[in-house]
Structure formats: structure tokens, C-alpha cells
Design an enzyme around this catalytic site. Structure first.
Site, short mmCIF file in Angstrom:
data_model
loop_
_atom_site.label_atom_id
_atom_site.label_comp_id
_atom_site.label_asym_id
_atom_site.label_seq_id
_atom_site.Cartn_x
_atom_site.Cartn_y
_atom_site.Cartn_z
N GLY A 69 -40.08 54.98 61.43
CA GLY A 69 -39.23 54.80 62.60
C GLY A 69 -38.21 53.71 62.38
N GLY A 70 -37.02 53.94 62.87
CA GLY A 70 -35.98 52.92 62.78
C GLY A 70 -35.81 52.39 61.38
CD GLU A 71 -33.13 48.00 61.02
OE1 GLU A 71 -33.81 46.96 61.08
OE2 GLU A 71 -31.91 48.02 61.25
CD GLU A 72 -41.44 48.89 62.34
OE1 GLU A 72 -42.44 49.63 62.41
OE2 GLU A 72 -41.26 47.94 63.10
CG PHE A 73 -39.27 52.49 54.96
CD1 PHE A 73 -38.97 53.77 54.53
CD2 PHE A 73 -38.25 51.67 55.38
CE1 PHE A 73 -37.66 54.21 54.53
CE2 PHE A 73 -36.94 52.10 55.38
CZ PHE A 73 -36.63 53.38 54.94
#
Length: 114
Positions: free
Chosen positions: A27-31
């Protein structure tokens, strides 16, 4: 520029992983990275190697240099521990990520769960 940075970071992270590791955007900028059979020490070393690699090379977009840093949360399980649900374990890693951000960003925070 944000999409360019995400693609570039994902590629750098992927290149730093073993063939059996799994990288997923959550999600978004999360890995999230799944590293089976990895001790806390090994996972922390891998996370630091990735963090340093990304920070060492800015992303260039339309002639502009964009400095990128990562905050990482590393959750590991002790060998023989009962396996938590995927959502529970991800929540633990996410909490560690936010600790890293609260401690000043561009850092790795890890914890082992029994």
C-alpha cells in the site's frame, strides 16, 4: 516523480534479495519482504544493506535529483514459535516501521517475537 521513485526503489530492493525472497507492495509507499529461514541478525543485515543502497543513489527524474531514504521494520519469529496470522505478523512489522519513523527516519528497527 513519486511513481518513478517507487519503481526505482522496488527494483533496487528486488535486486538485493535472494531468489526465494518475496517482495510485495502492500500500500502507498509501503513494501513487505518475506525472508524464510532468516535469523533476526541476517534479516537486520539485509535490511540495512537495502537501506544503505537506496540512500546511496538518488533517483533522477526529469533532470532533478531526488534523495530517497527508507525506514524499515523487521519482524522475526524465534525458531519453533507458533506462527501468527499473516495480518498479525504484518501488523507487528508495521508497528516497527512506525517506530523507525518516530526515531528519526532512515533507519531500521527490528524485534523477534516468540
Amino acid at each position: 516523480a513519486g511513481d518513478k521513485v517507487l519503481v526505482e526503489v522496488a527494483q533496487r530492493v528486488h535486486n538485493a534479495l535472494r531468489a526465494e525472497d518475496v517482495l510485495a507492495r502492500i500500500g502507498g509507499e509501503e513494501f513487505a519482504i518475506l525472508m524464510r529461514g532468516t535469523s533476526k541478525r541476517e534479516a537486520m543485515l539485509a535490511a540495512e544493506r537495502i537501506r544503505e543502497s537506496v540512500a546511496a543513489s538518488p533517483v533522477v527524474h526529469e533532470g532533478r535529483t531526488i534523495t530517497v531514504t527508507l525506514s524499515l521494520g523487521v519482524a522475526t519469529l524465534t525458531k519453533g514459535a507458533s506462527t501468527p496470522s499473516a495480518s498479525s505478523f504484518l501488523a507487528q512489522a508495521d508497528a516497527l516501521l512506525y517506530q523507525a519513523k518516530e526515531q528519526g527516519r532512515n533507519r531500521t528497527v527490528g524485534q523477534t517475537y516468540a
